[in-house]
Write an enzyme that holds these catalytic residues in place. Sequence first.
Site, PDB file in Angstrom:
ATOM      1  CE1 TYR A 158       3.390   5.918  -2.852  1.00 34.00           C
ATOM      2  CE2 TYR A 158       4.989   4.319  -3.642  1.00 34.00           C
ATOM      3  CZ  TYR A 158       4.442   5.050  -2.610  1.00 34.00           C
ATOM      4  OH  TYR A 158       4.951   4.916  -1.335  1.00 34.00           O
ATOM      5  CB  THR A 193       1.110   2.068   6.818  1.00 31.15           C
ATOM      6  OG1 THR A 193       0.882   2.043   5.399  1.00 31.15           O
ATOM      7  CG2 THR A 193       2.603   1.978   7.101  1.00 31.15           C
TER       8      THR A 193
END
Length: 251
Positions: A158, A193
């Site tokens: 990431y 989220t």
Amino acid sequence: MTTSEQFAGRVAMVTGAGSGIGRASALAFAARGVAVGVCDVNAEGGKETVSLIESVGGKALFLHTDVASGDAVREAVDTIVASYGGLHFAHNNAGTFAMALTGELSEADFTRVLNVNLLGVFLCMRHQIPRMLEAGGGAIVNTASIWAHTGMPTQAAYVASKHGVAGLTKTAAIEYAAQGVRVNAVSPGYIETPMTAANPPDAVAAILSRQPIGRAGQPEEVAAAAAWLCSDEASLITGAVLNVDGGYLAH
């Protein structure tokens, strides 16, 4: 010119728009009078976003889009242009992650994350930019991260992908500034989220302890920043990587 006037009649493409930041961004564009191409691999989430937009009188269509596929991205862009007559804005937001120490991360997981987060952003810009040039200019916002600026244990793929997004953003901004296409990125901190909900509670607490604002961010706050970067108020801004992080990177 008012905000509504400058967005009226324009068209946007948002990836990862089936939930989280992407959904909030699609809704933010639609609220400003923009027709939105809602792109996601999650058909259920994407169609729900379209329904939310249409329920308040906005215009949107869902496109099942794997951003790691050049053919899929090209088809999505072409469909948006054919449906709405052009492409003026884009928020390239689709992303994923894999959690493991670098020495234990599989090649398959590393490749999967890079394909979505980095190759996906490249492919989107690759097909969006020519269409924006045809329209006389436009604005692109890519989703980077606070991890585009620093490291994070267990997030090698990431972090690498988001560093790459920042570099792609700056390079494309230089290349197309004179032709009227602005390219910027947002670097969210910890935002609530569905994706971040998968993080271990101790990791979340550690991140939030470094966000001086004292709370997690909301998808709508990142979406507002993305919409602003596409607006005329940001006409001098290109090649920027805007921190939307509650002060995390100010340390």
